[in-house]
Enzyme design. Structure first.
Site, PDB file in Angstrom:
ATOM      1  N   GLU A 155       2.784  43.840 -32.596  1.00  0.00           N
ATOM      2  CA  GLU A 155       2.408  43.340 -31.521  1.00  0.00           C
ATOM      3  C   GLU A 155       1.326  44.202 -30.950  1.00  0.00           C
ATOM      4  O   GLU A 155       1.519  45.269 -30.649  1.00  0.00           O
ATOM      5  CB  GLU A 155       3.220  43.114 -30.312  1.00  0.00           C
ATOM      6  CG  GLU A 155       4.188  41.921 -30.765  1.00  0.00           C
ATOM      7  CD  GLU A 155       5.443  41.550 -29.948  1.00  0.00           C
ATOM      8  OE1 GLU A 155       5.407  42.141 -28.734  1.00  0.00           O
ATOM      9  OE2 GLU A 155       6.219  40.689 -30.059  1.00  0.00           O
ATOM     10  N   ASP A 208      24.630  29.365 -35.835  1.00  0.00           N
ATOM     11  CA  ASP A 208      24.860  30.607 -35.111  1.00  0.00           C
ATOM     12  C   ASP A 208      26.551  31.022 -35.594  1.00  0.00           C
ATOM     13  O   ASP A 208      27.281  30.315 -34.994  1.00  0.00           O
ATOM     14  CB  ASP A 208      25.023  30.375 -33.767  1.00  0.00           C
ATOM     15  CG  ASP A 208      25.245  31.815 -32.981  1.00  0.00           C
ATOM     16  OD1 ASP A 208      25.864  32.664 -33.414  1.00  0.00           O
ATOM     17  OD2 ASP A 208      24.752  31.893 -31.714  1.00  0.00           O
ATOM     18  N   ASP A 240       5.481  33.474 -29.037  1.00  0.00           N
ATOM     19  CA  ASP A 240       5.319  34.454 -28.057  1.00  0.00           C
ATOM     20  C   ASP A 240       5.663  35.852 -28.475  1.00  0.00           C
ATOM     21  O   ASP A 240       5.564  36.786 -27.672  1.00  0.00           O
ATOM     22  CB  ASP A 240       6.355  33.807 -27.041  1.00  0.00           C
ATOM     23  CG  ASP A 240       6.061  34.761 -25.528  1.00  0.00           C
ATOM     24  OD1 ASP A 240       4.517  35.114 -25.264  1.00  0.00           O
ATOM     25  OD2 ASP A 240       7.043  35.282 -25.097  1.00  0.00           O
ATOM     26  N   ALA A 295      11.865  34.630 -29.334  1.00  0.00           N
ATOM     27  CA  ALA A 295      12.854  35.674 -29.192  1.00  0.00           C
ATOM     28  C   ALA A 295      12.434  37.027 -29.988  1.00  0.00           C
ATOM     29  O   ALA A 295      12.098  37.640 -28.702  1.00  0.00           O
ATOM     30  CB  ALA A 295      14.077  35.008 -30.198  1.00  0.00           C
ATOM     31  N   ARG A 296      12.376  37.376 -31.209  1.00  0.00           N
ATOM     32  CA  ARG A 296      11.911  38.586 -31.428  1.00  0.00           C
ATOM     33  C   ARG A 296      11.243  38.148 -32.819  1.00  0.00           C
ATOM     34  O   ARG A 296      11.504  37.286 -33.917  1.00  0.00           O
ATOM     35  CB  ARG A 296      13.079  39.547 -31.905  1.00  0.00           C
ATOM     36  CG  ARG A 296      13.783  40.037 -30.803  1.00  0.00           C
ATOM     37  CD  ARG A 296      12.619  41.125 -30.118  1.00  0.00           C
ATOM     38  NE  ARG A 296      13.120  41.920 -28.988  1.00  0.00           N
ATOM     39  CZ  ARG A 296      13.190  41.749 -27.754  1.00  0.00           C
ATOM     40  NH1 ARG A 296      12.648  40.375 -27.443  1.00  0.00           N
ATOM     41  NH2 ARG A 296      13.636  42.365 -26.711  1.00  0.00           N
ATOM     42  N   HIS A 318       3.678  37.914 -25.808  1.00  0.00           N
ATOM     43  CA  HIS A 318       4.927  38.198 -25.468  1.00  0.00           C
ATOM     44  C   HIS A 318       5.199  38.212 -24.071  1.00  0.00           C
ATOM     45  O   HIS A 318       5.505  39.255 -23.283  1.00  0.00           O
ATOM     46  CB  HIS A 318       5.455  39.516 -26.105  1.00  0.00           C
ATOM     47  CG  HIS A 318       6.665  39.818 -26.201  1.00  0.00           C
ATOM     48  ND1 HIS A 318       7.455  40.669 -27.063  1.00  0.00           N
ATOM     49  CD2 HIS A 318       8.006  39.178 -25.525  1.00  0.00           C
ATOM     50  CE1 HIS A 318       8.580  40.736 -26.967  1.00  0.00           C
ATOM     51  NE2 HIS A 318       9.060  39.962 -26.223  1.00  0.00           N
ATOM     52  N   ALA A 356       7.666  34.344 -20.587  1.00  0.00           N
ATOM     53  CA  ALA A 356       8.635  34.314 -19.714  1.00  0.00           C
ATOM     54  C   ALA A 356       8.692  35.195 -18.594  1.00  0.00           C
ATOM     55  O   ALA A 356       9.457  35.510 -17.838  1.00  0.00           O
ATOM     56  CB  ALA A 356      10.175  34.875 -20.443  1.00  0.00           C
TER      57      ALA A 356
END
Length: 341
Positions: free
Chosen positions: A272, A182, A267, A242-243, A289, A292
């Site tokens: 999608e 990061d 996920d 995440a994406r 997706h 969460a």
């Protein structure tokens, strides 16, 4: 304080007009003297006419584009995104029209970190495979699918921001070594988290599990590509909550089919629902997706959005504005001050 009229994007509702997210704290708006309503139609992208009636808008799926505003047409003071991603929001356009955009890192942090841990444990433990064995009455094959333990392995995080840092805390009881890639994580923060910051290439080569926790930006699109996957260990797994476009999905399909990595848990996807064929592979654990999607996420994201609206209504700058340049614009400052009595 000026009473606000707040719009909520209609994609929160199912065919029976029930909010599928449950309690997203909209009652707090009413209690504070504001009115709110769902927008009259489902849209892929907001038009000026969609936004014009509202002082603030809470939204999830609709995009905000350069065409969402028109000079001379009223627009909200604040657009409160229900979630942390804002890749479908034209921030420059919002800033140019003195509209603040907020996200909900405080609401999404723990649910997404928990989702990442859930998927990691499911993939390491071959949960999806073992579920199929029972359903398909293949009980005798259970000894062919030994899982991998989480304790003591090396976990590589792509993204050590708010959610990645929360995942580090959830992993602590397992005694894992955590690597992080990061460029925006200060070294002192990484040291406090006991995360070793490394290059992208080193993270791929050393990790037993790679977990994608970054935001989607031009710099992170296809960050996990053919070269990254080729550098991973053949026994390693990849997790993405995440994406989808952060991972080159075609490259991932190739790596999984060839056995160049052990397994993946996703996920999120490039498109999608997915169209790459990844949903047909046996060594992938999938969620739509929605991993969460919990009551914790509903209250957390909803409460954060509502708080952003209340802050602007009371003349305060919200906590999680992503187009920070708007705060220096005289036009926005005047619109914020106009909310004061």
């Amino acid at each position: 304080m000026t009473a606000f009229t707040v719009g909520v994007s209609r994609d929160f509702l199912d065919a029976q007009d029930r909010n599928v997210w449950g309690d997203i704290c909209l009652d707090r708006l009413t209690e504070a003297g504001h009115s709110w309503e769902y927008l009259p139609r489902v849209v892929d992208a907001f038009t000026p006419e969609d936004l014009a009636p509202y002082d603030g808008v809470i939204f999830a799926a609709p995009a905000v584009t350069a065409n969402s505003f028109r000079d001379g047409t009223p627009r909200p003071r604040v657009l409160a995104r229900f979630g942390v991603g804002y890749d479908t929001v034209d921030l420059d356009g919002c800033t140019a029209h003195d509209v603040a955009v907020t996200i909900t890192p405080d609401g999404a942090r723990r649910p997404v970190a928990t989702a990442a841990l859930t998927m990691l444990l499911a993939v390491l433990g071959n949960v999806a495979v073992k579920d199929r064995l029972v359903r398909e009455r293949r009980w005798a094959e259970r000894d062919q699918h030994m899982g991998l333990g989480l304790s003591g392995i090396t976990v590589g995080l792509i993204g050590v921001g708010n959610t990645g840092s929360d995942l580090v805390g959830l992993l602590a009881p397992f005694g894992v070594r955590v690597l992080g890639h990061d460029p925006f994580c200060p070294p002192e923060r990484a040291r406090a988290l006991h995360v070793e910051l490394v290059s992208r290439e080193e993270l791929a080569a050393r990790s037993d599990a790679v977990v994608v926790m970054a935001a989607l930006t031009p710099a992170t699109r296809h960050l996990v590509d053919h070269a990254f996957l080729a550098a991973m260990r053949s026994t390693a797994v990849l997790i993405n909550v995440a994406r989808g476009p952060i991972v080159d999905e075609i490259a991932l399909v190739d790596a999984l089919r060839a056995g160049r990595i052990r397994a993946a848990g996703l996920d999120v996807f490039a498109t999608e629902p997915p169209t790459s064929g990844i949903e047909l592979l046996p060594n992938v654990t999938l969620a739509p997706h929605a991993l969460a999607w919990t009551s914790e996420m509903s209250r957390g994201n909803g409460g954060s959005c509502v708080q952003a609206i209340l802050d602007v209504a009371e003349g305060r700058v919200p906590a999680h504005v992503v187009n920070r340049d708007v705060l220096e614009r005289p036009g926005f400052q005047a619109r914020l001050a106009a909310a004061l009595p």
